[in-house]
Enzyme design. Structure first.
Site, PDB file in Angstrom:
ATOM      1  N   GLY A 147     -57.817 -53.376 -47.359  1.00 33.43           N
ATOM      2  CA  GLY A 147     -58.783 -53.379 -48.634  1.00 33.43           C
ATOM      3  C   GLY A 147     -58.661 -51.291 -48.428  1.00 33.43           C
ATOM      4  O   GLY A 147     -58.028 -50.918 -47.639  1.00 33.43           O
ATOM      5  N   LYS A 202     -48.492 -49.280 -49.858  1.00 30.94           N
ATOM      6  CA  LYS A 202     -49.697 -48.314 -50.735  1.00 30.94           C
ATOM      7  C   LYS A 202     -49.635 -47.216 -50.226  1.00 30.94           C
ATOM      8  O   LYS A 202     -50.053 -46.102 -50.592  1.00 30.94           O
ATOM      9  CB  LYS A 202     -50.949 -48.928 -51.297  1.00 30.94           C
ATOM     10  CG  LYS A 202     -52.183 -48.951 -49.723  1.00 30.94           C
ATOM     11  CD  LYS A 202     -52.962 -48.018 -49.365  1.00 30.94           C
ATOM     12  CE  LYS A 202     -53.143 -48.417 -47.370  1.00 30.94           C
ATOM     13  NZ  LYS A 202     -53.854 -46.896 -47.286  1.00 30.94           N
ATOM     14  N   SER A 265     -57.478 -39.636 -47.512  1.00 27.43           N
ATOM     15  CA  SER A 265     -56.172 -40.476 -47.100  1.00 27.43           C
ATOM     16  C   SER A 265     -55.879 -39.784 -46.881  1.00 27.43           C
ATOM     17  O   SER A 265     -54.653 -38.654 -46.731  1.00 27.43           O
ATOM     18  CB  SER A 265     -55.550 -41.192 -48.636  1.00 27.43           C
ATOM     19  OG  SER A 265     -54.663 -41.440 -48.073  1.00 27.43           O
TER      20      SER A 265
END
Length: 353
Positions: A147, A202, A265
């Site tokens: 997630g 992703k 990230s």
């Protein structure tokens, strides 16, 4: 903490949990578990790192300045950690994942709950981490946690939601009870393959987003890249058996947004560095941690070509990172590509007019 009492009343009381992997996300999950009142057997390879956490309650390498509360027991003895645990969470980089599980397969018990936290794909055979668990420790009950979960926010108790995907309802329930608290919400899903593949894919588009940010692209362009990335990754995943609706949830679009819009990230930061002129090796070295998207990109490009799935963003990023193509040339070629359908998966209407 007030949520501990609430949690223990709602759940089944304090448990012994092993967290395998002393990186940033393993540390974040160990912290949540410790604060929820559980005993955490926190495994890492480096004895110096383990001793430092024992003495100072801080993982200086990955989470400097964050104090680990509760009964967290760092160890370099993986077998001992697994033997003591009712539930095992595995946060080992994909490159070492199978080797570590295989080496210690005999210490896992029948029916033990083992959940992967790793967002990556194994190079040989295009295997996801849940498939590796099923192959190496088939007697265990397995699942996947994925997630929009930036570790740096979780350790600061910022509101976060995640997804536990497992076929076995007891696995889903156990993880919800172990990890759920006032700032960390755990939703359930049965599409293990889709949730896990979304988490791995992703990372590629986060690198693309980092590149776009470095080039000062506008908000329209960034929104286009994220949504076309979503279309591309769901097209690929559905061809391999995933449920397209999984990509509308936290593990799909949720995780994609978080990693494509945040310099927290790792994959985004690698893309940003390359966009600012650094070589891929330099960017990865500067990061000092594993950016799974670098490896996933190669595997997805090979697989998509083998099965004939159109993935222009994957192809374009591969050309930039591994073939030395000009970023502007790749962007121009993407803009000249055929303008396809916006939405590929249409659900039947269920309400009559």
């Amino acid at each position: 903490m007030s949520e501990n009492a609430t949690y223990r009343t709602a759940g089944a009381g304090p448990r012994d949990v092993a967290v395998l992997g002393g990186g940033s996300f393993g540390t974040a999950m160990a912290k949540v578990l410790g604060e929820n009142g559980h005993t955490v057997h926190f495994w890492m390879r480096d004895e110096e790192q383990a001793e430092d956490i024992r003495q100072n309650r801080i993982n200086k390498r990955y989470m400097p300045g964050i104090t680990l509360e509760g009964d967290i027991q760092p160890t370099t003895d993986l077998a001992d950690a697994v033997r003591k645990a009712e539930v095992v969470l595995v946060a080992i980089p994909s490159k070492a994942f199978r080797a570590v599980i295989r080496e210690n397969s005999q210490v896992f018990r029948d029916g033990q709950i083992v959940v992967s936290l790793t967002k990556g794909i194994e190079e040989h055979g295009f295997k996801l981490m849940s498939e590796i668990l099923q192959e190496e420790i088939p007697r265990c009950r397995t699942g996947v946690l994925s997630g929009p979960n930036l570790a740096g926010e979780i350790v600061n108790r910022e509101l976060t939601a995640t997804v536990i995907a497992a076929k076995d309802p007891d696995v889903r329930r156990a993880i919800q009870e172990l990890l759920g608290c006032e700032y960390f919400r755990v939703y359930a899903n049965v599409d293990v393959y889709g949730v896990e593949l979304a988490g791995a894919l992703k990372n590629i588009y986060a690198i693309v987003a980092g590149l776009a940010n470095a080039l000062d692209m506008g908000e329209n362009a960034k929104a286009m890249l994220i949504t076309r990335g979503l279309a591309e990754m769901s097209r690929f995943a559905v061809s391999l058996g995933a449920n397209p609706m999984t990509f509308m949830g936290l593990a799909g679009v949720g995780d994609l947004i978080a990693t494509c819009t945040s310099n927290k990230s790792r994959n985004f930061r690698v893309g940003y560095a390359v966009g600012k002129g650094k070589k891929l090796d330099e960017a990865a070295q500067e990061l000092g941690q594993v950016a799974e998207g670098i490896y996933t990109l190669k595997l997805v490009r090979e697989k998509s070509e083998a099965i004939g799935i159109y993935m222009p963003l994957v192809r374009g990023l591969y050309e930039i990172l591994y073939e030395g193509a000009s970023i502007n040339a790749v962007i121009n070629s993407l803009m000249m590509a055929v303008q396809n359908s916006d939405v590929e998966f249409i659900l039947p209407r269920t309400i009559s007019q």
